[in-house]
Design a protein around this motif. Structure first.
Motif, PDB file in Angstrom:
ATOM      1  N   TRP A 137     -12.273 -50.099 -13.810  1.00 11.74           N
ATOM      2  CA  TRP A 137     -12.927 -50.342 -12.520  1.00 11.74           C
ATOM      3  C   TRP A 137     -12.381 -49.392 -11.456  1.00 11.74           C
ATOM      4  O   TRP A 137     -13.133 -48.763 -10.710  1.00 11.74           O
ATOM      5  CB  TRP A 137     -12.706 -51.791 -12.085  1.00 11.74           C
ATOM      6  N   THR A 173     -15.254 -57.870 -12.402  1.00 11.57           N
ATOM      7  CA  THR A 173     -15.257 -56.462 -12.811  1.00 11.57           C
ATOM      8  C   THR A 173     -15.434 -56.335 -14.322  1.00 11.57           C
ATOM      9  O   THR A 173     -16.126 -55.435 -14.796  1.00 11.57           O
ATOM     10  CB  THR A 173     -13.960 -55.751 -12.391  1.00 11.57           C
ATOM     11  N   LEU A 211     -29.481 -60.434 -12.470  1.00  7.29           N
ATOM     12  CA  LEU A 211     -29.919 -59.669 -11.302  1.00  7.29           C
ATOM     13  C   LEU A 211     -31.223 -58.926 -11.568  1.00  7.29           C
ATOM     14  O   LEU A 211     -31.985 -58.631 -10.660  1.00  7.29           O
ATOM     15  CB  LEU A 211     -28.854 -58.641 -10.918  1.00  7.29           C
ATOM     16  N   ILE A 262     -19.138 -57.123 -15.205  1.00  6.52           N
ATOM     17  CA  ILE A 262     -20.100 -56.106 -14.788  1.00  6.52           C
ATOM     18  C   ILE A 262     -20.118 -54.976 -15.831  1.00  6.52           C
ATOM     19  O   ILE A 262     -21.154 -54.364 -16.096  1.00  6.52           O
ATOM     20  CB  ILE A 262     -19.775 -55.582 -13.369  1.00  6.52           C
ATOM     21  N   ALA A 296     -21.199 -48.653 -11.999  1.00  8.68           N
ATOM     22  CA  ALA A 296     -22.025 -49.816 -11.669  1.00  8.68           C
ATOM     23  C   ALA A 296     -23.083 -49.438 -10.633  1.00  8.68           C
ATOM     24  O   ALA A 296     -24.254 -49.796 -10.766  1.00  8.68           O
ATOM     25  CB  ALA A 296     -21.138 -50.935 -11.129  1.00  8.68           C
ATOM     26  N   ALA A 297     -22.660 -48.678  -9.622  1.00  6.49           N
ATOM     27  CA  ALA A 297     -23.611 -48.251  -8.595  1.00  6.49           C
ATOM     28  C   ALA A 297     -24.681 -47.352  -9.203  1.00  6.49           C
ATOM     29  O   ALA A 297     -25.861 -47.455  -8.876  1.00  6.49           O
ATOM     30  CB  ALA A 297     -22.853 -47.525  -7.484  1.00  6.49           C
ATOM     31  N   ALA A 311     -16.681 -48.718 -10.640  1.00  2.29           N
ATOM     32  CA  ALA A 311     -17.502 -49.008  -9.468  1.00  2.29           C
ATOM     33  C   ALA A 311     -18.621 -47.980  -9.340  1.00  2.29           C
ATOM     34  O   ALA A 311     -19.770 -48.330  -9.042  1.00  2.29           O
ATOM     35  CB  ALA A 311     -16.624 -49.011  -8.216  1.00  2.29           C
ATOM     36  N   GLU A 312     -18.281 -46.693  -9.581  1.00  2.00           N
ATOM     37  CA  GLU A 312     -19.308 -45.643  -9.504  1.00  2.00           C
ATOM     38  C   GLU A 312     -20.367 -45.868 -10.587  1.00  2.00           C
ATOM     39  O   GLU A 312     -21.567 -45.720 -10.346  1.00  2.00           O
ATOM     40  CB  GLU A 312     -18.690 -44.251  -9.688  1.00  2.00           C
ATOM     41  N   ARG A 328     -33.343 -49.104 -10.472  1.00  4.95           N
ATOM     42  CA  ARG A 328     -34.392 -48.977  -9.452  1.00  4.95           C
ATOM     43  C   ARG A 328     -35.461 -47.984  -9.913  1.00  4.95           C
ATOM     44  O   ARG A 328     -36.654 -48.233  -9.824  1.00  4.95           O
ATOM     45  CB  ARG A 328     -33.771 -48.467  -8.142  1.00  4.95           C
ATOM     46  N   ILE A 376     -27.228 -49.391 -11.060  1.00  7.35           N
ATOM     47  CA  ILE A 376     -28.171 -50.026 -10.135  1.00  7.35           C
ATOM     48  C   ILE A 376     -29.259 -49.025  -9.737  1.00  7.35           C
ATOM     49  O   ILE A 376     -30.452 -49.335  -9.730  1.00  7.35           O
ATOM     50  CB  ILE A 376     -27.425 -50.512  -8.871  1.00  7.35           C
ATOM     51  N   LYS A 394     -13.502 -45.448 -12.673  1.00 13.57           N
ATOM     52  CA  LYS A 394     -14.908 -45.034 -12.605  1.00 13.57           C
ATOM     53  C   LYS A 394     -15.892 -46.194 -12.630  1.00 13.57           C
ATOM     54  O   LYS A 394     -17.100 -45.991 -12.487  1.00 13.57           O
ATOM     55  CB  LYS A 394     -15.218 -44.096 -13.773  1.00 13.57           C
TER      56      LYS A 394
END
Lengths: 320, 226
Positions: free
Chosen positions: A29, A157, A204, A160, A37-38, A34-35, A45, A41, A32
């Motif tokens: 986490w 974390t 989600l 995810i 996960a973003a 968090a990046e 999209r 997302i 890398k």
């Protein structure tokens, strides 16, 4: 006195090993995760925007193995006939089996890791003798990850990461987001907790989600709020399944506000006592040699029950 | 050095075992202040390690990581100082014995020996429970030490320790807002990032928690989960 000191020493050693358990997912986490996960997302999209909603399957089934797994495709041998039975029993479904539930990055234990040599040797030993004591190290390592998933501090974390792995695998197998095709997570033992944890994030994406737990060690994870239904299959002689009811306080009857209690209240949890199965060693859920009074093996009883739930037919249990 | 380490180990084992005879030995030991400072420092490092999960999760690196550790250390020292003053005041009110600040601080720091296991708070799922057990264990240790320091019975010592604990809880409630504001101001001035620091965290032994969480899952579903 020496015995007491020894026992305390062993206890502290186990706790020290446990304390090191979350470092992999925390490091992921921090480095890398968090990046990633973003980025996931963002990719979702885009996927939504240009998605062709047609898919070849009426349902997707994701199998998450128990704590004996070494990587996504290296499970204890006794699980293989069970996986084959699901594949044969629900031909209209796509069965996904390549997710390793005990790593946030889907790296199996024999992949590039500092200790991969050890896990390779254990894997070889297990091929020769499925009951090899050395294989218990795999169980210990993965059991700690189960607790990482269930922990309110580390779980978000860790989960995810595993949710991303499940989602990526679904997309690899042709799943289309927004298609409304249901996904059933089948979690054996610790795989049930990993499924619950991942369910929060999978939810989600609005995928219709269910969980079939086989002897699952599960907490009162918030992922329960995102599951349409949980089918919990258990053996009446399974001590680890029973331990789950004691160890995870959110499942106690007095925990009125917990996600578990909420799911029970909303009739989203169905429990089946499928027979006198134990958790492992012998007379377990996947034992082909233990025969029920109706002539079926325990393996068949378990696989029949899972197939029945997936096909929407009645579950045949062994009367006890 | 060997003698110091031997005495240190004896003191730690004595506190772990809630052994009042050790406390009597410790009261008259010439290097007791050094030993209690060493125990408190080790307990502090271990507890910081146990709490470092917050730093990992918030992706604190480099100078911010170092600064967080310094802030954590300062908050622990502040906690010991406040606790020592409280114990000295309550003890004086009940027994009439006037302890010096260093005598009270020595007692408080010695009682932190169970927190040497503070790093075990890292253990998944069991960690928070272990942390609570260690807090209770430390409170029991303080009770034992207070018994010897004030040469009072167990019940009077329990009263002093219990009221001291209650006063700490009351202080944490009363000072919650001003301390949070001060902590946030300092952290913002130094790092430019928001913080999540409460006076309860500070006074209950929990640590400084800077927060940086820039992953917005609600973007996908229009804000469903907090």
């Amino acid at each position: 006195m020496i015995l007491v000191t020894l026992l305390i020493g062993v206890l502290v050693l186990v706790l020290v090993i446990m304390a090191m358990g979350p470092l992999e997912s925390l490091g992921w986490w921090s480095d890398k995760g968090a990046e990633k996960a973003a980025a996931t997302i963002e990719r979702l999209r885009e996927e939504h925007a240009r998605s062709d909603l047609r898919t070849s399957y009426s349902r997707y089934v994701v199998y998450l193995s128990g704590i004996g797994a070494i990587d996504g495709e290296s499970r204890p041998p006794e699980e293989e006939p069970f996986v084959a039975a699901i594949r044969d029993g629900v031909p209209s479904a796509c069965l996904v089996t390549d997710v390793f539930p005990y790593s946030v990055s889907n790296h199996g234990l024999t992949a590039q890791r500092p200790m991969s040599w050890l896990w390779r040797r254990i894997e070889q030993a297990r091929f020769k003798n499925p009951e090899a004591m050395l294989a218990m190290l795999v169980n210990l390592r993965n059991a700690i990850q189960l607790f990482v998933s269930a922990d309110r501090r580390y779980g978000p974390t860790y989960n995810i990461g595993t949710a991303q792995q499940v989602l990526e695998s679904l997309l690899r197998h042709g799943y289309r987001l927004g298609s409304g095709v249901p996904v059933t997570l089948v979690g054996w033992s610790g795989g049930a907790q990993i499924s619950l944890g991942a369910a929060w994030y999978l939810g989600l994406t609005k995928i219709p989600l269910e969980l079939i737990s086989i002897g699952g060690m599960m907490s009162d994870d918030y992922g329960l709020d995102r599951l349409q239904h949980v089918y919990h299959l258990r053996g009446t002689k399974d001590p680890f399944e029973k331990l789950g009811w004691v160890m995870f306080a959110g499942r106690w009857p007095i925990a009125v506000g917990s996600p578990w209690s909420r799911a029970v209240k909303e009739n989203r949890i169905t429990i089946y006592d499928i027979g006198p199965m134990q958790h492992n060693v012998k007379d377990h859920y996947f034992d082909p040699t233990a025969i029920a009074p109706d002539g079926r093996s325990y393996l068949q009883v378990t696989s029949d029950a899972v197939v029945a739930l997936l096909n929407g037919t009645e579950v045949q249990v062994i009367p006890t | 050095m060997g003698d110091f380490l031997g005495s240190l180990w004896r003191a730690i084992l004595g506190v772990w075992g809630l052994d009042s005879s050790m406390a009597e030995w410790f009261r008259d030991y010439p290097h007791s202040l050094e030993i209690s400072i060493t125990i408190a420092m080790l307990a502090g490092v271990s507890t910081l390690l146990g709490n470092s999960v917050v730093l990992f999760l918030n992706r604190i690196r480099g100078w911010r990581f170092a600064l967080s550790l310094v802030f954590n250390g300062v908050s622990m020292v502040a906690l010991f100082v406040v606790q020592a003053v409280v114990i000295a005041l309550i003890g004086f009110l009940f027994t009439g014995d006037r302890l010096t600040f260093f005598q009270a601080a020595r007692a408080v720091m010695l009682a932190t020996a169970p927190l040497l296991f503070g790093f075990l708070e890292l253990a998944p799922y069991l960690g928070p429970g272990i942390a609570r057990v260690l807090q209770v264990w430390s409170l029991l240790a303080l009770w034992t030490v207070v018994t010897v320091v004030y040469a009072v019975g167990y019940w009077e010592a329990l009263l002093i320790t219990g009221i001291g604990w209650a006063v700490m809880q009351g202080l944490s409630w009363a000072l919650a807002r001003p301390l949070s504001a001060l902590g946030n101001t300092i952290w913002r001035a130094l790092s430019g990032s928001p913080t999540l620091l409460t006076a309860q965290d500070l006074l209950s032994g929990h640590q400084f928690m800077p927060v940086e969480f820039d992953f917005d899952v609600s973007a996908v579903e229009g804000g469903e989960r907090s």
